[in-house]
Design a protein around this motif. Sequence first.
Motif, mmCIF file in Angstrom:
data_model
loop_
_atom_site.group_PDB
_atom_site.id
_atom_site.type_symbol
_atom_site.label_atom_id
_atom_site.label_comp_id
_atom_site.label_asym_id
_atom_site.label_seq_id
_atom_site.Cartn_x
_atom_site.Cartn_y
_atom_site.Cartn_z
ATOM 1 N N ALA A 1 16.582 13.827 -13.921
ATOM 2 C CA ALA A 1 15.182 14.216 -13.714
ATOM 3 C C ALA A 1 14.583 13.676 -12.433
ATOM 4 C CB ALA A 1 14.336 13.742 -14.907
ATOM 5 N N ALA A 2 15.204 12.651 -11.838
ATOM 6 C CA ALA A 2 14.606 11.970 -10.684
ATOM 7 C C ALA A 2 15.541 12.023 -9.482
ATOM 8 C CB ALA A 2 14.292 10.520 -11.050
ATOM 9 N N ASP B 1 17.948 8.588 -25.348
ATOM 10 C CA ASP B 1 16.959 9.665 -25.337
ATOM 11 C C ASP B 1 15.666 9.209 -24.669
ATOM 12 O OD1 ASP B 1 18.715 11.303 -26.744
ATOM 13 O OD2 ASP B 1 18.034 10.493 -28.674
ATOM 14 N N LEU B 2 15.079 10.119 -23.919
ATOM 15 C CA LEU B 2 13.803 9.826 -23.268
ATOM 16 C C LEU B 2 12.742 10.819 -23.727
ATOM 17 C CD1 LEU B 2 14.702 9.022 -19.561
ATOM 18 C CD2 LEU B 2 13.995 7.443 -21.338
ATOM 19 N N PRO B 3 11.560 10.329 -24.094
ATOM 20 C CA PRO B 3 10.460 11.228 -24.470
ATOM 21 C C PRO B 3 10.051 12.098 -23.277
ATOM 22 C CG PRO B 3 10.017 8.960 -25.155
ATOM 23 C CD PRO B 3 11.193 8.911 -24.239
ATOM 24 N N PRO B 4 9.486 13.271 -23.541
ATOM 25 C CA PRO B 4 9.047 14.167 -22.452
ATOM 26 C C PRO B 4 8.106 13.493 -21.467
ATOM 27 C CG PRO B 4 9.019 15.317 -24.552
ATOM 28 C CD PRO B 4 9.314 13.887 -24.864
ATOM 29 N N ALA B 5 7.230 12.609 -21.943
ATOM 30 C CA ALA B 5 6.287 11.946 -21.038
ATOM 31 C C ALA B 5 7.006 11.105 -19.995
ATOM 32 C CB ALA B 5 5.322 11.067 -21.844
ATOM 33 N N VAL B 6 8.127 10.512 -20.378
ATOM 34 C CA VAL B 6 8.896 9.703 -19.419
ATOM 35 C C VAL B 6 9.606 10.612 -18.426
ATOM 36 C CG1 VAL B 6 10.712 7.978 -19.156
ATOM 37 C CG2 VAL B 6 9.180 7.885 -21.133
ATOM 38 N N LEU B 7 10.186 11.683 -18.915
ATOM 39 C CA LEU B 7 10.863 12.624 -18.016
ATOM 40 C C LEU B 7 9.890 13.205 -16.995
ATOM 41 C CD1 LEU B 7 13.181 14.506 -20.541
ATOM 42 C CD2 LEU B 7 13.854 12.815 -18.820
ATOM 43 N N ASP C 1 0.841 -1.195 0.000
ATOM 44 C CA ASP C 1 0.000 0.000 0.000
ATOM 45 C C ASP C 1 0.880 1.250 0.000
ATOM 46 O OD1 ASP C 1 -2.225 -1.593 0.063
ATOM 47 O OD2 ASP C 1 -2.469 -1.457 2.256
ATOM 48 N N GLY C 2 0.368 2.298 -0.597
ATOM 49 C CA GLY C 2 1.100 3.557 -0.593
ATOM 50 C C GLY C 2 1.965 3.758 -1.825
ATOM 51 N N TRP C 3 1.860 2.852 -2.795
ATOM 52 C CA TRP C 3 2.639 2.966 -4.032
ATOM 53 C C TRP C 3 1.704 3.179 -5.218
ATOM 54 C CZ3 TRP C 3 7.953 2.552 -5.196
ATOM 55 C CH2 TRP C 3 8.788 2.301 -4.094
ATOM 56 N N GLU C 4 2.216 3.834 -6.244
ATOM 57 C CA GLU C 4 1.509 3.947 -7.515
ATOM 58 C C GLU C 4 2.436 3.511 -8.641
ATOM 59 O OE1 GLU C 4 0.498 7.890 -8.708
ATOM 60 O OE2 GLU C 4 2.520 8.700 -8.389
ATOM 61 N N VAL C 5 1.846 2.943 -9.687
ATOM 62 C CA VAL C 5 2.585 2.539 -10.880
ATOM 63 C C VAL C 5 2.202 3.482 -12.009
ATOM 64 C CG1 VAL C 5 2.908 0.736 -12.619
ATOM 65 C CG2 VAL C 5 2.746 0.126 -10.196
ATOM 66 N N VAL C 6 3.213 4.070 -12.648
ATOM 67 C CA VAL C 6 2.980 4.974 -13.771
ATOM 68 C C VAL C 6 3.629 4.365 -15.010
ATOM 69 C CG1 VAL C 6 3.384 7.274 -14.719
ATOM 70 C CG2 VAL C 6 2.923 6.983 -12.269
ATOM 71 N N VAL C 7 2.841 4.217 -16.061
ATOM 72 C CA VAL C 7 3.334 3.700 -17.341
ATOM 73 C C VAL C 7 3.175 4.818 -18.361
ATOM 74 C CG1 VAL C 7 3.166 1.875 -19.071
ATOM 75 C CG2 VAL C 7 2.564 1.388 -16.683
ATOM 76 N N PRO C 8 4.236 5.563 -18.652
ATOM 77 C CA PRO C 8 4.109 6.696 -19.579
ATOM 78 C C PRO C 8 3.660 6.244 -20.969
ATOM 79 C CG PRO C 8 6.222 6.739 -18.418
ATOM 80 C CD PRO C 8 5.606 5.417 -18.130
ATOM 81 N N ASP C 9 2.923 7.100 -21.622
ATOM 82 C CA ASP C 9 2.466 6.830 -22.985
ATOM 83 C C ASP C 9 3.584 7.243 -23.945
ATOM 84 O OD1 ASP C 9 1.042 6.255 -25.233
ATOM 85 O OD2 ASP C 9 -0.242 8.030 -25.133
#
Length: 345
Positions: free
Chosen positions: A82-83, A55-61, A35-43
């Motif tokens: 970025a992280a 190179d990373l797309p802006p959505a990933v950054l 609990d307390g986590w989220e999963v993000v899958v960028p488009d």
Amino acid sequence: MTAPRRLVIHLRDDARPVYSIPDWAVDEIREALPDGWEVVVPDAPADGRGDGGDDLPPAVLDAVRDAEVYLGYGVPAAVLHAAPGLKWAHTASAGVGGSLRDEIAHSDVVLTNAAGVYAEPMADTVLAMMLHFARGLDFAVRAQADRRWDKAPFDDAESPIRELNEATVGIVGLGGIGRAVAHRASALGMTVVASRRGGGDGPDGVEVFHGEDALDQLLPRADFLVVTVPLTAETEGLIGARELAMLPEGAVVINVARGAVLDERALIDALRSGRLRGAGLDVFAREPLPDDSPLWTLPNVLVTPHVSGASHRFWRRQTELIVQNIRRYAAGGPLRNTVDKKAGY
């Protein structure tokens, strides 16, 4: 309200569909988190060619700015920039050469890789390459293309056709891939010798050489030389003209590691001389292999386009590794496949 801890998955929509993470794998990763986590899958499409793209797309950054965990193909420096809160990065590739730049090499971010995930299909490919030359399938394929019923290469008194159980395979690098090759070769009655950088024994029935002269002890015995070492500063150019000259006459060279480990010019010369039976190559110094490379047309070369790890079971093994490490991470335990940043693997 406390913001959820974030895990970012940048493994979707790879140009190679078999390496694009399926929905069920994302679901299993999400279910493994406490609990307390989220999963993000960028488009945004992933790129797993080689050790992953830079190179990373802006959505990933945007997605990684608040990430604690990043799952991708390679770990581009842009992820680190970025992280600032990143603690663990996992690359779904086995090689990490493209990820070990100063940013991550000198950071506190734990880096894990997919070593072992690719071992089974890669070992199958190695076995297929050994059989290709041992049983003369190279002769048969060329004759079939010309519609020739040609028994001569098989019937000749000097025919290179042989049985695998009379041969010795020399494995350079006894990691997950090397061990899977050794298992198959031993099951077929082959003698197995191997070299490894670290100490310790190998699987039952495998003679292991250590130390600075390990390769020199292995090469004269290797009817089949199988290269499975990771690419590091120490292994770049490891197999050159000197090493190829130490192999028995009629030996076969198989490289499923990285192209830069093997001196291609020296290999081409050895193949043209007729001293080597052949070479099975899945990796090259430049990829795609240039149109003008002699490796395309040498009759004793089998070329595969860096696909030895391809398998529909890939995501089953990859997901099991990630899920197990998520549980270890949540419990504060050591992670599997943690990369030694100094060693390079």
